[in-house]
Each structure stands twice: as C-alpha cells, then as structure tokens.
Design a protein around this motif. Structure first.
Motif, short mmCIF file in Angstrom:
data_model
loop_
_atom_site.label_atom_id
_atom_site.label_comp_id
_atom_site.label_asym_id
_atom_site.label_seq_id
_atom_site.Cartn_x
_atom_site.Cartn_y
_atom_site.Cartn_z
N UNK A 116 17.74 12.86 -33.84
CA UNK A 116 18.20 12.37 -34.71
C UNK A 116 19.38 12.99 -36.05
N UNK A 117 18.41 14.24 -36.45
CA UNK A 117 18.54 14.38 -37.26
C UNK A 117 20.85 15.74 -36.37
N UNK A 118 20.50 16.14 -35.45
CA UNK A 118 20.86 16.87 -35.14
C UNK A 118 22.08 15.86 -34.91
N UNK A 119 21.96 15.16 -34.39
CA UNK A 119 23.61 13.84 -34.24
C UNK A 119 24.36 13.37 -35.46
N UNK A 120 23.38 13.15 -36.23
CA UNK A 120 23.74 13.12 -37.89
C UNK A 120 24.76 14.29 -38.40
N UNK A 121 24.03 15.33 -38.11
CA UNK A 121 24.90 16.67 -38.58
C UNK A 121 25.83 16.70 -38.13
N UNK A 122 26.52 16.62 -36.53
CA UNK A 122 26.90 16.21 -35.90
C UNK A 122 28.47 15.22 -36.77
N UNK A 123 27.87 14.49 -37.25
CA UNK A 123 28.73 13.52 -37.34
C UNK A 123 29.21 13.59 -38.82
N UNK A 124 28.41 14.23 -39.81
CA UNK A 124 28.79 14.98 -41.32
C UNK A 124 29.23 15.90 -41.21
N UNK A 125 29.31 17.06 -40.11
CA UNK A 125 30.60 17.99 -40.60
C UNK A 125 31.65 17.69 -39.58
N UNK B 215 21.09 6.48 -32.92
CA UNK B 215 20.72 7.17 -32.65
C UNK B 215 18.70 7.69 -31.51
N UNK B 216 18.72 8.04 -31.68
CA UNK B 216 17.62 8.07 -30.22
C UNK B 216 16.73 7.45 -30.69
#
Length: 433
Positions: free
Chosen positions: A174-183, A164-165
């Motif tokens: 970082x949250x945006x990256x993890x949102x993509x992963x969780x989806x 992450x950034x």
C-alpha cells in the motif's frame, strides 16, 4: 459526532469586485464488484451480486446524497457496463449532464476506478492512469465551469482515486502504491487543489502509507489532511472507540460469499485533501464538518447497519447501503468561490509576504511590504484552528523584516495570518519541522 476542525480562508472585499459561490458535494464509494461476474477470489456472480438490483439501491443513495462528483472503486472493466451505469443511474428522468472518464486499465484488472461528474459544473481536462499494483491509480484534472471561466479565471480540482492492496500483510504494498501517487502529485500538482480518495484498506493511522500522505513524504510541502482531524487518528480495526469512522462491513452476517461480513469494524474508505483545499488558497475550500460516512451513526460497531434503529439517514437509504455493498459511501462538501468582475485599478490588500526558511525549526523570517504606518499582527494557527502564537509589532511604511520564534511549537502544518487595523490581510502556510 465528528470533532469540529476549523479551517480558514481569508476573503478580500475590493471595490467593484463581485464573488459567486457554489457548494459542491463529492462522493466516493466502493461498489463491490459492480458488473464483474468473474471476480477471482470473491464469489460474486449474477445470482448474489446482481447489477440490476444494485442499480435500484444506487439510485436511492444518489437521490439522497445528490453528488456533483462521484468516484467509485470495484467497477467492472467494460465500456458497456459504464455506459449502462450512466443510463440507468445518473442520466435518468430528463437529466443528461452526467459524464464519465474514458476507460484506462494498464494493470489489466477485472475491477477499476471511475469518476462520474456533473458536466454543468465541471469539465475533464486531463486523465492519467498510474501503473500501480494490483490496480491502476487514477488522476483526474477537472476545471470548474464558473461564470468567470471565459475571462480566464480557471479553478482547478484534481481528484486522485486509489484502490490499495487489501490484507493486513500488505502494508508495504500500500505504501509503494501511494509513493507513486505522491511523486506524481509533486511533479505535476505541487500547489493545486487535490483530493485523494478511495478504498485504502488501511487498519490504522500508524500505517506507513497513511503517514506518507499526512506527514512523512520527502517533500514536506506536499501534505494531505484528514477531514476528521486528530480525533480520527488511531488503530481503527476492531476498535469501538472509532466506531463513528468505520466504513466496512455493512453486514454482521449474510448468506452471500461475495461480500465481507462481521459488522462495522474497519475504516477503509476516506477522502483526504491537500492543504490548498483545507485552507482555501485557490478558490476551493472544505466546508467545515461536512465530511461523513453515509449510514454510520456510530452505534453499530460489529453490527449490521440496518440492525435496530439507525437514524443517520432515511430508512430506505440505510437498507440500500446495506444491500448494495459491504462498504459505506463517504462524502464531503467543497465551497467554490469565483471572481466575476474585477476593477483592475484597485490594489489587492496584500503584503506580498514570504517566509524563510520554510520548513522551519526554531525561528523564521517574514519579509513583507507594509502599506501603512502602524501595528501589524502576526497570528499562527494550528490545523485545528487554535491560535498558538500572536505577536503585534509597530512598523512604518515600506519593506520590512520580522523574525518569529517557533521553538516551542510542535512539528506540523500551521497557518500564519498577517493583518492590521486597515483590514490588510494575508495568509501563508507554515511548516514546522
């Protein structure tokens, strides 16, 4: 010493059924610009981050940890670098079973993630790179090569590797990256054995990205558990109370512009597990108390890990970790249980139970089939393995409905265990909202 966190798996012993178990070691490591001499913001060159010198350290660490799955961050984006790494560090001294994923790099970064795996134990079925900023997030679907694989007993393990950034001002990124992963996990692996690992660059468990992983994702049945349990929840950055969990930086000071210094003061690197692994639903379970940051003895806050005495690993391993990177490797063990032979005429001792609603707030109903007249026990455990509710009720044989009051329970994940004196047992996950 990490606080003990208890997880449960119910083993069913059926006539003519044999189970084989193997324990595998997973290792995640940020290799600090490995093979990348065009690192941009970091001044990493062949003179101060030499790959050949790092290889000596990596071999020392690998010999000590003996991983079966080895995921990495900050690896030079080149097939040649990857092939050399395999040849010099893994497939050595007659070993030839280590394999690596194919390189994908949609973000065009100079440094990428990789997974190396023991092909005697695992096969790689699927590999996906999610286009996230500033680097791809990588998904690897492995299958275990158990003795029952030929009979169709496939055991799946999904490893998601992220980097992450970095920086205190990039929490939303970082949250945006993890949102993509969780989806993606929700769409493709909602009920599978999933690990998410890497360099998260987070400063506290209160960060929205960490909360997204562990509690606030919109689909509440998707949740990741931190192996260190509630004792690791807090502001990690520059906090001596969490010294035993820190993974960066290995040196308090060094004349090397490539690496971060300041001593051990951040918990950037970790491995989180889906509840399927935490509770052992699908033949893979976390081995209690096996998670650790290699080289961290909890006594080197704001110090170099090789300063004075550090007995958490052999001295040559401590020195290798100090020299190789400004991060520590993190490791955990997983127990894999495979069914080898089954007499299909024997009924499995389950209730075919279901919970509704789930998530629940005040109460929930349990629908189940009771095979025997007598008392049925309903036990609810929290994620620390503590019994928080127990009810014992008499039922006759047949379809049954039982309601449990949970208005007094805190929000979170729980395990409901149903059992009777005939050793008929079933375990279900329960979410309290």
């Amino acid at each position: 010493m990490l606080r003990k966190t208890i997880f449960f798996i119910v083993a069913f012993f059926v006539s003519y059924t044999i189970f084989a178990q193997d324990t595998i070691t997973v290792m995640q490591y940020n290799l600090l610009e490995y093979g990348n001499y065009n690192s941009g913001w970091a001044s990493c060159f062949e003179t101060n981050n030499n790959t050949q010198q790092k290889d000596e350290d990596i071999r020392t660490i690998l010999k000590y940890v003996k991983p079966d799955i080895f995921t990495v961050n900050e690896f030079g984006a080149s097939d040649a670098i990857c092939n050399d790494f395999l040849r010099h560090n893994l497939n050595t001294n007659g070993v030839n079973y280590w394999q690596v994923d194919n390189r994908l790099n949609y973000a065009g970064s100079n440094i990428i993630n990789h997974i190396f795996y023991n092909s005697n134990k695992f096969g790689l079925k699927k590999r996906v790179a999610l286009r996230t900023d500033p680097r791809d997030s990588d998904v690897y679907e492995l299958y275990c090569k158990t003795a029952s694989l030929a009979a169709g007993d496939t055991i799946k393990l999904v490893c998601v590797v992220v980097h992450l950034k970095a920086g205190m001002n990039y929490e939303s990124s970082r949250r945006a990256q993890l949102q993509t992963v969780m989806d993606y996990i929700y769409q493709h692996y909602p009920s599978d054995n999933v690990l998410i690992m890497g360099d998260f660059n987070m400063y506290s468990s209160s960060e929205s990205g960490y909360q997204l992983l562990t509690s606030t994702y919109s689909h509440s049945d998707i949740c990741f558990f931190d192996p260190v349990g509630s004792s690791g929840v807090g502001p990690w950055n520059e906090n001596a109370n969490y010294a035993q969990y820190h993974t960066q930086a290995t040196a308090s000071w060094i004349d090397n512009d490539c690496r971060s210094t300041g001593g051990m003061d951040d918990r950037f690197d970790f491995i989180l597990m889906a509840d399927e692994i935490a509770f052992g639903y699908h033949n893979i379970r976390y081995v209690r108390d096996s998670y650790k940051a290699v080289g961290n003895d909890g006594r080197h806050f704001n110090q170099s890990i090789n300063q004075g005495t550090n007995n958490s690993a052999p001295r040559d391993v401590i020195e290798a970790i100090f020299d190789c990177s400004d991060h520590l490797p993190v490791t955990m063990k997983l127990a894999v249980t495979a069914k080898l032979d089954v007499n299909e005429n024997v009924l499995t001792p389950e209730y075919n139970a279901s919970i509704a609603p789930n998530p629940a707030s005040d109460a929930f109903n349990i629908c189940f089939f009771n095979r025997f007249d007598g008392t049925v026990n309903f036990d609810i455990y929290n994620i620390q393995g503590q019994l928080v509710e127990r009810q014992s009720v008499g039922f006759s044989r047949g379809n049954q409905l039982h309601q449990m009051d949970i208005s007094h329970l805190a929000k979170g994940f729980y395990v409901l265990q149903i059992s009777n004196e005939n050793r008929q047992t079933e375990t279900l996950k329960l979410i309290v909202k």
